[in-house]
Design a protein around this motif. Structure first.
Motif, PDB file in Angstrom:
ATOM      1  N   LYS A   1      -2.006   1.017  -7.045  1.00  0.00           N
ATOM      2  CA  LYS A   1      -2.343   1.151  -8.459  1.00  0.00           C
ATOM      3  C   LYS A   1      -2.681   2.599  -8.777  1.00  0.00           C
ATOM      4  O   LYS A   1      -3.203   3.328  -7.936  1.00  0.00           O
ATOM      5  CB  LYS A   1      -3.526   0.244  -8.804  1.00  0.00           C
ATOM      6  N   ARG A   2      -2.376   2.987  -9.980  1.00  0.00           N
ATOM      7  CA  ARG A   2      -2.582   4.370 -10.388  1.00  0.00           C
ATOM      8  C   ARG A   2      -4.072   4.667 -10.535  1.00  0.00           C
ATOM      9  O   ARG A   2      -4.800   3.940 -11.215  1.00  0.00           O
ATOM     10  CB  ARG A   2      -1.855   4.641 -11.700  1.00  0.00           C
TER      11      ARG A   2
ATOM     12  N   ASN B   1     -11.138   4.155  -9.111  1.00  0.00           N
ATOM     13  CA  ASN B   1     -10.224   3.431  -8.227  1.00  0.00           C
ATOM     14  C   ASN B   1     -10.124   1.993  -8.716  1.00  0.00           C
ATOM     15  O   ASN B   1     -11.071   1.214  -8.569  1.00  0.00           O
ATOM     16  CB  ASN B   1     -10.743   3.469  -6.793  1.00  0.00           C
ATOM     17  N   PRO B   2      -8.991   1.584  -9.301  1.00  0.00           N
ATOM     18  CA  PRO B   2      -8.875   0.239  -9.868  1.00  0.00           C
ATOM     19  C   PRO B   2      -8.589  -0.854  -8.842  1.00  0.00           C
ATOM     20  O   PRO B   2      -8.596  -2.037  -9.189  1.00  0.00           O
ATOM     21  CB  PRO B   2      -7.701   0.380 -10.844  1.00  0.00           C
TER      22      PRO B   2
ATOM     23  N   ARG C   1      -4.636  15.222  -1.398  1.00  0.00           N
ATOM     24  CA  ARG C   1      -3.945  14.425  -0.382  1.00  0.00           C
ATOM     25  C   ARG C   1      -4.783  13.181  -0.139  1.00  0.00           C
ATOM     26  O   ARG C   1      -5.957  13.252   0.254  1.00  0.00           O
ATOM     27  CB  ARG C   1      -3.781  15.223   0.904  1.00  0.00           C
ATOM     28  N   VAL C   2      -4.180  11.999  -0.395  1.00  0.00           N
ATOM     29  CA  VAL C   2      -4.929  10.749  -0.316  1.00  0.00           C
ATOM     30  C   VAL C   2      -4.198   9.742   0.561  1.00  0.00           C
ATOM     31  O   VAL C   2      -2.987   9.837   0.781  1.00  0.00           O
ATOM     32  CB  VAL C   2      -5.132  10.144  -1.728  1.00  0.00           C
ATOM     33  N   SER C   3      -4.967   8.775   1.055  1.00  0.00           N
ATOM     34  CA  SER C   3      -4.402   7.624   1.754  1.00  0.00           C
ATOM     35  C   SER C   3      -5.206   6.398   1.362  1.00  0.00           C
ATOM     36  O   SER C   3      -6.388   6.496   1.022  1.00  0.00           O
ATOM     37  CB  SER C   3      -4.419   7.819   3.270  1.00  0.00           C
ATOM     38  N   TYR C   4      -4.550   5.234   1.390  1.00  0.00           N
ATOM     39  CA  TYR C   4      -5.189   3.975   1.032  1.00  0.00           C
ATOM     40  C   TYR C   4      -5.520   3.194   2.300  1.00  0.00           C
ATOM     41  O   TYR C   4      -4.764   3.208   3.270  1.00  0.00           O
ATOM     42  CB  TYR C   4      -4.261   3.141   0.147  1.00  0.00           C
TER      43      TYR C   4
ATOM     44  N   LEU D   1       0.821  -1.206   0.000  1.00  0.00           N
ATOM     45  CA  LEU D   1       0.000   0.000   0.000  1.00  0.00           C
ATOM     46  C   LEU D   1       0.854   1.255   0.000  1.00  0.00           C
ATOM     47  O   LEU D   1       0.479   2.276  -0.570  1.00  0.00           O
ATOM     48  CB  LEU D   1      -0.931   0.009   1.218  1.00  0.00           C
ATOM     49  N   THR D   2       2.001   1.184   0.658  1.00  0.00           N
ATOM     50  CA  THR D   2       2.845   2.360   0.788  1.00  0.00           C
ATOM     51  C   THR D   2       3.657   2.619  -0.478  1.00  0.00           C
ATOM     52  O   THR D   2       3.833   3.757  -0.906  1.00  0.00           O
ATOM     53  CB  THR D   2       3.791   2.206   1.988  1.00  0.00           C
ATOM     54  N   LEU D   3       4.139   1.543  -1.094  1.00  0.00           N
ATOM     55  CA  LEU D   3       5.086   1.715  -2.189  1.00  0.00           C
ATOM     56  C   LEU D   3       4.478   1.521  -3.575  1.00  0.00           C
ATOM     57  O   LEU D   3       4.892   2.172  -4.524  1.00  0.00           O
ATOM     58  CB  LEU D   3       6.253   0.732  -2.012  1.00  0.00           C
TER      59      LEU D   3
END
Length: 209
Positions: free
Chosen positions: A54-55, A88-89, A166-169, A49-51
């Motif tokens: 998906k785009r 969101n894919p 600004r987003v987070s997963y 999730l951090t690195l």
């Protein structure tokens, strides 16, 4: 007369404590392996999730303008209406938008912007963002003013849309750190002679996270 001796007391036998059962070593090993597997899985998931998220896919689905005018002193006034779609894919990961700013520009000179409230996007979800960006007597550079006047005579102006968020997963109870999403949508060709969306070509945006 000597009193008789009292009868001897009967002592109750104390129940013997049962020996404590030891833990099954095989069961302990199985539990330890399960916990270790969960920890390794979570570490891999958090790293993913951090690195390597998906785009996100962004497109401008529609665009129109109202009250478009350029004054003699090279100031622009207009109301730009945009319909932007975000996809969101990810299959199991949701996206949290903590903040978002949408702006429109001509040759990199911003003429209007707007802040979008925070929202959440679920996995495999399309989110439509309908917004109006208002330019009120915004100064243009000499070059942009001249170029926009020339485009206006042809009936179509070429604009750009910029998105910064600004987003987070998040998956289950785990959330990644906040990251900055940037999207550039160009060229957005807008008909200035009519509010109709007939003939508008959808624009695919370039995104960077």
């Amino acid at each position: 007369m000597v009193p008789p001796n009292p009868p001897p007391r009967r002592t109750q036998p104390h129940p013997q404590a049962l020996p404590a059962r030891g833990l099954n070593p095989v069961l302990c090993i199985i539990i330890a392996l399960i916990l270790l597997g969960l920890l390794v899985g979570l570490a891999i998931l958090i790293t993913y999730l951090t690195l390597r998220p998906k785009r996100l896919v962004y497109t401008v689905e529609a665009a129109s303008v109202q009250d478009f005018a350029i004054a003699k002193d090279d100031h622009i006034s207009a109301k730009f209406d945009y319909v932007i779609k975000s996809y969101n894919p990810e299959k199991h990961v949701s996206v949290r938008y903590h903040s978002m700013r949408i702006s429109t520009a001509h040759h990199n000179q911003s003429v209007a912007h707007k802040e979008i409230p925070a929202f959440k996007q679920h996995p495999k979800n399309d989110t439509r963002i309908e917004t109006q960006l208002v330019s009120h007597n915004v100064a243009l550079s000499k070059f942009n003013a001249k170029d926009l006047r020339a485009e206006t005579t042809k009936g179509v102006v070429e604009m750009e849309v910029y998105i910064t968020a600004r987003v987070s997963y998040k998956t289950w109870i785990f959330r990644s750190r906040r990251r900055t999403l940037k999207a550039v949508c160009t060229p957005v060709m807008i008909n200035v002679t009519s509010n109709s969306l007939n003939g508008f070509q959808r624009v695919l945006c370039r995104t960077r996270l």
